[in-house]
Design a protein around this motif. Structure first.
Motif, short mmCIF file in Angstrom:
data_model
loop_
_atom_site.label_atom_id
_atom_site.label_comp_id
_atom_site.label_asym_id
_atom_site.label_seq_id
_atom_site.Cartn_x
_atom_site.Cartn_y
_atom_site.Cartn_z
N SER A 211 81.51 26.25 93.11
CA SER A 211 82.05 25.20 92.43
C SER A 211 80.61 24.60 91.20
O SER A 211 81.58 25.07 90.44
CB SER A 211 82.52 24.25 93.14
OG SER A 211 82.58 23.37 92.94
N THR B 21 81.19 24.36 86.97
CA THR B 21 81.44 23.25 86.23
C THR B 21 79.94 23.24 85.57
O THR B 21 80.50 22.95 84.77
CB THR B 21 81.18 22.27 87.40
OG1 THR B 21 80.76 22.21 88.41
CG2 THR B 21 82.59 22.04 88.08
N ASP C 69 87.58 23.10 89.21
CA ASP C 69 88.76 22.00 88.31
C ASP C 69 89.21 21.83 87.34
O ASP C 69 90.55 21.04 87.02
CB ASP C 69 87.70 21.12 89.08
CG ASP C 69 87.92 19.72 88.16
OD1 ASP C 69 88.33 18.87 89.05
OD2 ASP C 69 87.53 18.91 87.31
N THR C 70 88.34 21.91 86.13
CA THR C 70 89.14 21.95 84.92
C THR C 70 88.90 23.46 83.56
O THR C 70 87.62 24.18 84.21
CB THR C 70 87.97 20.97 84.24
OG1 THR C 70 88.16 19.56 84.90
CG2 THR C 70 88.79 20.43 82.60
N ASN D 124 93.57 19.48 84.04
CA ASN D 124 92.74 19.15 85.44
C ASN D 124 93.46 20.30 86.60
O ASN D 124 94.62 19.39 86.30
CB ASN D 124 92.67 17.57 85.05
CG ASN D 124 91.95 17.24 85.94
OD1 ASN D 124 91.15 17.54 86.59
ND2 ASN D 124 90.70 16.31 85.38
N THR E 36 92.85 20.29 89.42
CA THR E 36 92.19 19.23 90.31
C THR E 36 93.17 18.00 90.30
O THR E 36 93.85 18.28 91.65
CB THR E 36 90.69 18.41 90.57
OG1 THR E 36 89.96 19.53 90.61
CG2 THR E 36 90.70 17.54 91.72
#
Length: 368
Positions: A49, A53, A153-154, A220, A222
């Protein structure tokens, strides 16, 4: 006799104690092993993860015969961006080997600035054929991305007929300006009610006054998962399928019609289409600050309807990864000058402003 009986009892107790002790030790060892395995898995997951990011994540969907066009999306990103970029490409079996071969070479040539993962096109079994052919082949895949990429996430989603003309970092950083209710960023379809397709022709709900174009989306994932995004799409498709000529884009508009606060509206310079110039200047922000993402919708990169768009595409298409990036600017200038006159052709300065500034900044020759 009594002595033998007592001796047997003592031996039995000793044996029982040994068995209990053995079981206890064994269970303790197994428990430790499970705990260590769990910790290892969690560490790997967190590392993966964090890996994503630390870099920009960009995705697109491509199938059938549009392989070359999709490669130009990647070229444009690598031309104007120094930040590492992780590409997630949804494609079909026929293109897997082609992407692996080409992008592995580019990864080496860019010293690992480029990283990629390939995902097969995946639709729910229910209504699978309808999803596959809803608009252009497999384009509706974007609706399901939040659940298909649980490790992300993004991300930035783009259509394969888009070209970046500046560093992707600028669009990526827009997510920092999201408020607590915003889950994605998109640009209007148009900002002129006399031109906008949605305000004139749509027979379904759509976002705001003009609708949204889904060719460029900052997502986004998430927040979209928490929102329950994917749970909306099938009921909407089934209800409105006879009235949504733009397929997945119309579904997105219907969802966001009822959740307007979920959208951060992007400037038209981040999704600049021929609609913004073919009837005159309809994107003052691009005129002042330059076009940032050029979107060749309706196949105008490959036909003669908008010569200025085709000129920009040609310059990037001819660029080879690992060669001198400044040659792209020379070709952009040359092909725009040679292009047949058009309203979009009068926007030459807006087309060149961002790439010229970016190339000069990224590849400036040191003073001697």
């Amino acid at each position: 006799m009594r002595w033998l009986t007592l001796r047997k009892v003592i031996l039995l107790l000793c044996f029982s104690f040994f068995v209990i002790y053995f079981i206890f030790c064994t269970r303790k060892i197994n428990s430790n092993n499970i705990k260590d395995y769990t910790n290892t898995r969690n560490t790997d997951s967190i590392a993966n993860s964090n890996h994503l990011t630390e870099r920009i994540v960009l995705t697109f969907v491509v199938c059938e015969s549009r392989f070359t066009e999709s490669l130009n999306v990647i070229k444009s990103v690598l031309l104007f961006t120094k930040t590492p970029v992780h590409f997630i490409i949804f494609t079909d079996d026929n293109l897997i080997d082609s992407f692996n071969n080409t992008l592995s070479k580019w990864k080496y040539l860019t010293t690992n600035q480029l990283d990629f993962e390939l995902q097969l096109i995946t639709f729910p079994e229910a209504h699978k054929e309808e999803w596959m052919n809803l608009f252009s082949k497999c384009a509706a895949q974007r609706l399901f991305i939040p659940t298909l990429l649980p490790h992300v996430d993004t991300m930035i989603y783009v259509d394969i007929d888009t070209l970046f003309l500046g560093p992707v970092d600028e669009l990526w950083n827009v997510s920092k300006h999201f408020n607590s209710s915003q889950i994605l960023a998109m640009a209007h379809e148009d900002e002129n009610p006399n031109v906008s397709w949605y305000s004139r022709f749509a027979k379904h709900p759509f976002y705001g006054k003009y609708g949204l174009n889904s060719g460029v989306m900052l997502m986004n994932l998430t927040r979209m998962r928490d929102f329950g995004w994917v749970e909306y799409v099938t009921p909407i498709m089934l209800k409105w399928k006879l009235y949504i000529p733009w397929g997945d884009q119309d579904i997105i508009n219907i969802i966001l019609h009822y959740h307007e606060r979920a959208v951060y509206v992007l400037s038209c310079r981040y999704n600049y289409r021929s609609d913004q110039c073919m009837y005159g200047d309809a994107c003052s922000d691009a005129t002042e600050r330059g076009v940032f993402v050029l979107h060749g919708s309706r196949k105008i990169f490959n036909n003669d309807k908008q010569p200025a768009f085709k000129a920009m595409y040609r310059a990037i298409n001819e660029y080879e990864i690992g060669t001198d990036p400044t040659k792209v600017l020379v070709n952009m200038e040359k092909y725009l000058t040679e292009a047949s006159p058009s309203n979009c052709g009068t926007m030459k300065e807006a087309f060149l402003k961002v790439p010229v500034e970016t190339i000069q900044s990224l590849y400036a020759k040191p003073n001697r």
